[in-house]
Design a protein around this motif. Sequence first.
Motif, short mmCIF file in Angstrom:
data_model
loop_
_atom_site.label_atom_id
_atom_site.label_comp_id
_atom_site.label_asym_id
_atom_site.label_seq_id
_atom_site.Cartn_x
_atom_site.Cartn_y
_atom_site.Cartn_z
N VAL A 280 -3.11 6.87 0.53
CA VAL A 280 -1.77 6.31 0.34
C VAL A 280 -1.52 5.13 1.28
N LEU A 281 -1.86 5.28 2.55
CA LEU A 281 -1.66 4.19 3.51
C LEU A 281 -2.52 2.97 3.20
N ILE B 151 -3.57 2.04 0.19
CA ILE B 151 -3.00 1.39 -1.00
C ILE B 151 -1.72 0.63 -0.64
N LEU B 152 -0.82 1.28 0.09
CA LEU B 152 0.44 0.61 0.45
C LEU B 152 0.20 -0.60 1.34
N GLY B 153 -0.66 -0.47 2.34
CA GLY B 153 -0.95 -1.59 3.22
C GLY B 153 -1.59 -2.76 2.49
N LEU C 149 -1.27 -3.44 -0.72
CA LEU C 149 -0.24 -4.05 -1.57
C LEU C 149 0.68 -4.96 -0.76
N VAL C 150 1.07 -4.54 0.42
CA VAL C 150 1.94 -5.37 1.26
C VAL C 150 1.24 -6.67 1.63
#
Length: 159
Positions: free
Chosen positions: A127-128, A130-132, A134-135
Amino acid sequence: MAVTLDDPRTKNVVRRRGGRNWEKWGWIYMRVSGLVLVVLIFGHLFVNLYAGGGVSALDFAFVAGKYASPFWQVYDFLLLWLALVHGANGIRTLINDYSISPVGRGLRRLLSPHFLMKSALLGSTVVLLILGTLVIFTFDPCPATSNADLLPSFCAAVQ
């Protein structure tokens, strides 16, 4: 009465299909990624704190200016992925060392603390990452559909 001991090099070696020693490759990854991370982190600190004007100069505009360059996107991407996977591998090693491995099969194995901790670690790491990612790659400081009054001052020149 003679006591014989097994060769310590033959025990506790995790081998999967194909005879790969995943623990050895994890150990090598930790050493190589640690060296690369030291270089990346000191470069990050130098650019953000020394060349960037210190902590007081770090703001939204500074980050937006950095992420306008593909070089800094790739640099921060490498820093994110190496640091997260390096840390997750370290925590995985701690879980393997200090938790009791699951015994049995089926539901009993799936509900063991060892399996649950490693699953939570894998899930949070994914999750981290993917989110990182994307940011880093979708960051847009001046979205076209936003109200002009809510945008930073440097976006007014663009519109």
